[in-house]
Enzyme design. Structure first.
Site, mmCIF file in Angstrom:
data_model
loop_
_atom_site.group_PDB
_atom_site.id
_atom_site.type_symbol
_atom_site.label_atom_id
_atom_site.label_comp_id
_atom_site.label_asym_id
_atom_site.label_seq_id
_atom_site.Cartn_x
_atom_site.Cartn_y
_atom_site.Cartn_z
ATOM 1 N N VAL B 81 3.555 -9.940 -4.087
ATOM 2 C CA VAL B 81 3.813 -11.153 -4.860
ATOM 3 C C VAL B 81 5.312 -11.455 -4.853
ATOM 4 C CG1 VAL B 81 4.048 -9.983 -7.103
ATOM 5 C CG2 VAL B 81 3.365 -12.383 -7.021
ATOM 6 N N HIS B 290 7.242 2.949 -6.751
ATOM 7 C CA HIS B 290 6.791 1.568 -6.547
ATOM 8 C C HIS B 290 5.283 1.491 -6.294
ATOM 9 C CE1 HIS B 290 8.156 -2.696 -5.150
ATOM 10 N NE2 HIS B 290 7.030 -2.726 -5.807
#
Lengths: 328, 325
Positions: B81, B290
């Site tokens: 995103v 992450h």
């Protein structure tokens, strides 16, 4: 023994928050076990001798041996817990010893920790932290599925024991848009369950359907070793078990086998048998088993509130007033 | 199934089967199947003459790369995103449509943000280590006590899709008040009684500061010494947006000196964070590699959407999720 001292005597088995203890000291002669390590059984027995009140926590077993060692003058025991499986309540009742505990004040913190464990196991936090530490992070995107975990959204939550803590956990997880909340126990609890749409099922049904099985029941003789080999067999292979109740509800050897063989996906335990869990425990060798040292009620405000409540209970018991939160 | 007229694409990582099948059914696909990501120089060689590119957020899509690809390149589809790794202006100049994957990773990333917040504030890392190191035997009643959400003020910096979902998930934990910055969200103000505030107010009054903003020139390095000074000494800082919004040296100093209470980071600079980073030596700092969108369901959905974006763009159709810039 000072002849002048008419203050009741209290043995405090660990260094509880100083504000609470200072209040106790205003009314009592207080002995606190300080020191690097928690008191040994012998130190507990010696410390209890001649006491009017005991301020204990779940690692201190209240049984005939201890009550005899304390003596017949013992009036009240305050336990820094809502769990009571370490106390022979019937025996205390028999001997007219009042017991106070800490329901309600620790519900929020404990439920929060329960959810923390659910999410930590779902997202493989332990493996993730280790991967960063060990330098195996790589670019994190060598493989789009690296360290991929489970989503709470769309999952089936199964709560074993929809008491205060179980319900608080259910309410928190409901906000994640789970597909279903199931619960099991001796009886349905519509007052708790209906507002959140939780469904009462049998233990087996809960095991078979749940993606997350959360153990939040109080421990007693009827549920000792409830999570055994047959229970793990019934669970989904991808299911996650979280236990914040008592270690004794889970057969730890069976759990180890189930995790190692892939019978279930992962486990998060805040309670074990014994506590402390020895560092040699095979559970600690498994990447899909996360163990925390019984810290579910451990927020500053909660621990202070628990301490205040036990002090209130002890002072009430010593002064012959009704306890604030009596067990008996 | 490919023919001479099928568009030529490069897929820069191994992706879930479903997405791979979609792409190979419609395109002449060059698939990178190795464990290691493609080195930059090889990447630039492989993409020569391609029509479409399926990339990940660790691929820098800049003028150099676009030049290397050549004039046939008309679609870039990123499986993320965030698109700070894509020079969208440069792509627009060259009429290259850019697809991304908003929306579908909202839940996974919001959940990870909550997981990270809870793990940080309830000191799970220290707890796990204590059990492994045999420190449990020294139990004291205030040992490993954390800060609960009950009665707390939670400040969300950037109440976008992810920030809003995070707030909704935290709501039943007994949060007393939500503060937020960025763009006004009347829906959040209605549903969560969230209060729009300036940064100074959010910093000074929040027990939890959660960074959910995009990385832009305005937000780069915004969490710096000044910001940490304004925060409470007990504040828990959580970042699941981009490492670039944090001045990491300042964060280290703030954590070590007790300027703030703790930090949970799913994103860092660089990524991967080197193992000798001083942040990793702090008890009150949790670093994850992450994994915001790393769930089986979401990664598969992201890959499929990115594949759909790629295919639509190559046909000249509007993508399911296209960056309009």
């Amino acid at each position: 023994m000072s002849a002048a001292s008419q203050l009741p005597k209290v043995f405090v088995v660990r260094s509880f928050p100083p504000e609470g203890i200072s209040r106790l000291k205003q009314h009592c002669q207080v002995t606190v076990h300080e020191g690097e390590h928690t008191a040994t059984r012998q130190e507990i027995l010696d410390g209890a001798r001649g006491m009017d009140a005991l301020f204990i926590y779940p690692q201190v077993k209240i049984d005939k041996e201890l009550l005899d060692a304390a003596g017949s003058q013992l009036k009240v025991i305050g336990t820094f817990s809502v769990g009571l499986d370490h106390i022979d309540i019937d025996l205390c009742k028999e001997r007219g010893i009042k017991v106070g505990y800490t329901p309600d004040v620790l519900t929020t913190a404990t439920a929060e920790a329960g959810v923390a464990l659910v999410m930590a196991t779902a997202r493989r936090i332990q493996e993730c932290i280790q991967a960063v530490k060990d330098g195996v992070w790589g670019t994190a995107w060598d493989n789009a599925m690296w360290l991929a975990g489970k989503e709470i959204a769309g999952s089936v939550i199964g709560i074993v024991g929809l008491g205060r803590i179980g319900l608080a956990i259910a309410k928190r997880l409901a906000a994640f848009e789970v597909s279903k909340i199931l619960y099991t126990g001796r009886n349905p609890r519509p007052e708790s369950a209906d507002p959140i749409g939780a469904e009462f099922v049998t233990f087996d049904q809960l095991l078979e359907q749940s993606d997350f099985v959360i153990v939040a029941c109080s421990a007693n003789d009827s549920n000792k070793g409830l999570f055994d080999e047959s229970a793990f067999k019934k669970m989904k292979r991808t299911a996650i078990l979280v236990n914040i109740s008592r270690g004794v509800v889970v057969d730890q050897d069976a759990l180890y086998n189930a995790l190692k063989s892939g019978e279930i996906g992962a486990a998060g335990l805040d309670v074990t048998t014994p506590e402390p869990l020895p560092t040699s425990s095979p559970l600690l060798t498994l990447p899909n088993c996360l163990v925390t040292p019984h810290i579910a009620s451990c927020t500053v405000s909660t621990r202070n509130a628990m301490c205040e409540l036990i002090v209130d209970n002890i002072l009430a018991g010593l002064e012959g007033r009704p306890l604030k939160t009596p067990v008996c | 199934m490919s023919s001479a007229s099928a568009p030529k694409v490069f897929v820069s990582r191994r992706v879930p089967e479903k997405a791979k099948a979609l792409i190979t059914s419609q395109c002449n696909a060059i698939l990178w199947e190795k464990d290691e990501p493609p080195p930059r120089d090889e990447y630039l060689k492989i993409i020569s003459g391609i029509d479409g590119l399926f990339c990940l957020l660790t691929d820098k899509i800049d003028a150099e790369l676009l030049d290397a690809a050549g004039p046939n390149l008309r679609v870039v589809s990123t499986m993320s995103v965030g698109y700070d790794h894509v020079d969208v202006k440069e792509c627009a100049k060259r009429n290259i449509a850019v697809g991304y994957t908003p929306g579908i990773l909202t839940k996974a990333t919001a959940e990870l943000t909550v997981a990270l917040l809870l793990a940080t504030t309830r000191r799970l890392k220290e707890g796990i280590r204590a059990v492994e190191n045999g420190e449990w035997g020294t139990w004291k009643p205030m040992w490993l006590c954390g800060q609960g959400l009950d009665g707390a003020t939670v400040g969300v910096v950037g109440l976008g899709r992810i920030g809003y979902t995070v707030a909704q998930c935290l709501n039943p934990f007994g949060v007393a008040r939500f503060l937020y910055t960025g763009y006004r969200r009347p829906d959040a103000e209605e549903e969560l009684k969230a209060e729009f505030a300036d940064l100074d107010k959010l910093y000074s009054e929040s027990d939890f500061v959660i960074a959910c903003c995009a990385l832009t020139p305005e937000t780069a390095g915004m969490f710096n010494a000044d910001a940490f000074k304004k925060m409470k000494k007990t504040a828990v800082f959580v970042n699941s947006s981009r490492g670039g919004v944090v001045n990491q040296d300042d964060l280290f100093v703030a954590l070590e000196s007790g300027e703030i209470g703790a930090a949970g980071l799913d994103v860092t600079i660089p990524e991967p964070l080197p193992t000798d980073s001083p942040l990793l030596g702090l008890n009150n700092c949790v670093v994850l590699p992450h994994i915001g969108s790393a769930t089986h369901d979401t990664r598969e959905a992201m890959a499929v959407l990115a594949a759909q974006n790629l295919i639509a763009g190559l046909k000249g159709d509007k993508m399911p999720s296209q960056i309009d810039d």
